[in-house]
Design an enzyme around this catalytic site. Structure first.
Site, PDB file in Angstrom:
ATOM      1  N   GLU A  71       6.871   5.205 -13.696  1.00  0.00           N
ATOM      2  CA  GLU A  71       8.016   6.087 -13.935  1.00  0.00           C
ATOM      3  C   GLU A  71       8.948   5.576 -15.033  1.00  0.00           C
ATOM      4  O   GLU A  71       9.309   6.334 -15.934  1.00  0.00           O
ATOM      5  CB  GLU A  71       8.788   6.306 -12.638  1.00  0.00           C
ATOM      6  CG  GLU A  71       9.895   7.329 -12.772  1.00  0.00           C
ATOM      7  CD  GLU A  71      10.434   7.786 -11.438  1.00  0.00           C
ATOM      8  OE1 GLU A  71      11.656   7.849 -11.286  1.00  0.00           O
ATOM      9  OE2 GLU A  71       9.620   8.094 -10.544  1.00  0.00           O
ATOM     10  N   SER A  95      12.579   3.460  -8.504  1.00  0.00           N
ATOM     11  CA  SER A  95      11.189   3.834  -8.225  1.00  0.00           C
ATOM     12  C   SER A  95      10.322   3.510  -9.436  1.00  0.00           C
ATOM     13  O   SER A  95      10.566   4.025 -10.530  1.00  0.00           O
ATOM     14  CB  SER A  95      11.095   5.331  -7.900  1.00  0.00           C
ATOM     15  OG  SER A  95      11.851   5.638  -6.753  1.00  0.00           O
ATOM     16  N   ARG A 135      10.058  14.784 -12.547  1.00  0.00           N
ATOM     17  CA  ARG A 135      10.428  13.528 -13.223  1.00  0.00           C
ATOM     18  C   ARG A 135      10.047  13.549 -14.700  1.00  0.00           C
ATOM     19  O   ARG A 135       9.628  12.543 -15.266  1.00  0.00           O
ATOM     20  CB  ARG A 135       9.765  12.318 -12.538  1.00  0.00           C
ATOM     21  CG  ARG A 135      10.140  12.133 -11.084  1.00  0.00           C
ATOM     22  CD  ARG A 135      11.641  11.918 -10.894  1.00  0.00           C
ATOM     23  NE  ARG A 135      11.963  11.766  -9.471  1.00  0.00           N
ATOM     24  CZ  ARG A 135      12.243  12.771  -8.663  1.00  0.00           C
ATOM     25  NH1 ARG A 135      12.277  14.016  -9.135  1.00  0.00           N
ATOM     26  NH2 ARG A 135      12.515  12.562  -7.394  1.00  0.00           N
TER      27      ARG A 135
END
Length: 343
Positions: free
Chosen positions: A335, A238, A166
């Protein structure tokens, strides 16, 4: 600011899927690398910070943003070459990611089916190195076309993008604005189905050799069952990354919590935990005061059902982080990117 061809707007509404009210001093949509170059030059001349935001599906937008917000609207999907069952495809940064995945499937270009229904644009996808159900975008990228702070257009090869879990070098280098992405896909029917949710989906239906289109359909169904539609329930997908910890700590946690899931990481000695499971076990789904809460079917997703403010979203996230840290001694990392207000 003034640049008629760019259609600059004062008091520009910043797109974001968290349902936050956010306004930039100036803003516009750019439709080509030439328009982006013009925007960069204009911001540099007037000493205004330039912030790039796609569809806003992976950002946390404050009430006001100083400087200028640029929204990529670079369109186009082009087949560059095909040989020996491999295809090279170039897509503009403004293309909707899910529609791009479906376009590729419709043309027999495979490899992105596990990434179906991820919100956002093609240009935003490499920044986060999106991934789902056993596939990461880094596995499919050949190069990323960017315009730098001096207005120079150049291609960054995949191996130079600093892709990680990520993450990418673009997060630490926001001055590199993505205009297009070139991917390497294949024309075979080989698919990735080892991820438990996907594997179970086909097992329950007695499907032993699914094709790419079936994998995409499964992923869409799985995601739709778990995740809220941002158009109906504001969210940024998320909200926390799955944490990576040392094997010794993972073993200790599994002894304390026998059902704790762990995932071995390729090219790393660390172990990945499920942030959703940690949040669930910590009882964060029961945090229900205020407009922000954990989504009942996927606690990794924070929903802004009550249209709370930027500060309320961040306060709720901090509350979740604190509870998980106290119970598991594991730090959850946010995130989506909190945009800089400049104030």
């Amino acid at each position: 600011m003034s640049a008629d061809s760019l259609k600059l707007q004062q008091g520009f509404a910043v797109p974001n899927t968290l349902g936050l009210s956010s306004v930039a001093e100036w803003g516009c949509r750019f439709h080509s690398s030439a328009e982006l170059q013009q925007l960069i030059q204009l911001c540099a001349k007037q000493r205004r910070k330039l912030t790039i935001v796609g569809q806003g599906s992976n950002v946390i937008a404050p009430p006001r943003i100083s400087g200028c917000v640029g929204v990529p609207a670079v369109a186009g999907i082009e087949l560059l070459s095909q040989s020996a069952g491999l295809v090279r495809v170039r897509a503009g940064a403004g293309e909707n990611w899910h529609r791009f995945v479906l376009h590729c499937l419709g043309n027999g270009w495979h490899g992105l089916e596990n990434l179906a229904l991820i919100p956002g644009t093609v240009g935003a996808a490499p920044v986060q190195n999106i991934g789902a159900y056993g596939v990461e975008l880094a596995d499919r990228i050949e190069s990323v076309e960017v315009v730098d702070e001096r207005g120079r257009v150049r291609a960054v090869a995949a191996e130079d993008c600093g892709f990680g879990y990520r993450s990418s070098m673009f997060q630490a280098n926001p001055e590199l604005v993505i205009c297009a992405v070139t991917l390497r896909l294949h024309q075979s029917s080989a698919v990735t189905t080892h991820y438990p949710d996907v594997d179970n989906w086909f097992r329950r239906r007695g499907i032993k050799e699914p094709g790419p289109r079936q994998v995409a359909e499964a992923v869409v169904a799985i995601r739709s069952a778990k995740l809220p539609d941002p158009a109906r329930v504001p969210n940024a997908g998320s909200f926390f990354k799955n944490p990576l910890i040392e094997p010794v700590q993972a073993q200790l946690l599994q002894e304390q919590y026998p059902g704790l899931k762990t995932f071995a990481q390729d090219n790393s000695h660390r172990v990945k935990l499920s942030a959703a499971q940690l949040i669930d076990l910590a009882g964060c789904k029961q945090f229900n005061a205020g407009p922000v809460r954990c989504w009942s079917r996927q606690p990794l997703v924070l929903v802004n059902a009550g249209r709370g403010s930027y500060s309320q979203v961040m306060a709720f996230a901090a509350r979740v982080q604190k509870r998980v840290s106290e119970q598991f001694s594991v730090q959850l990392e946010i995130e989506p990117t909190p945009l800089y207000s400049g104030g």
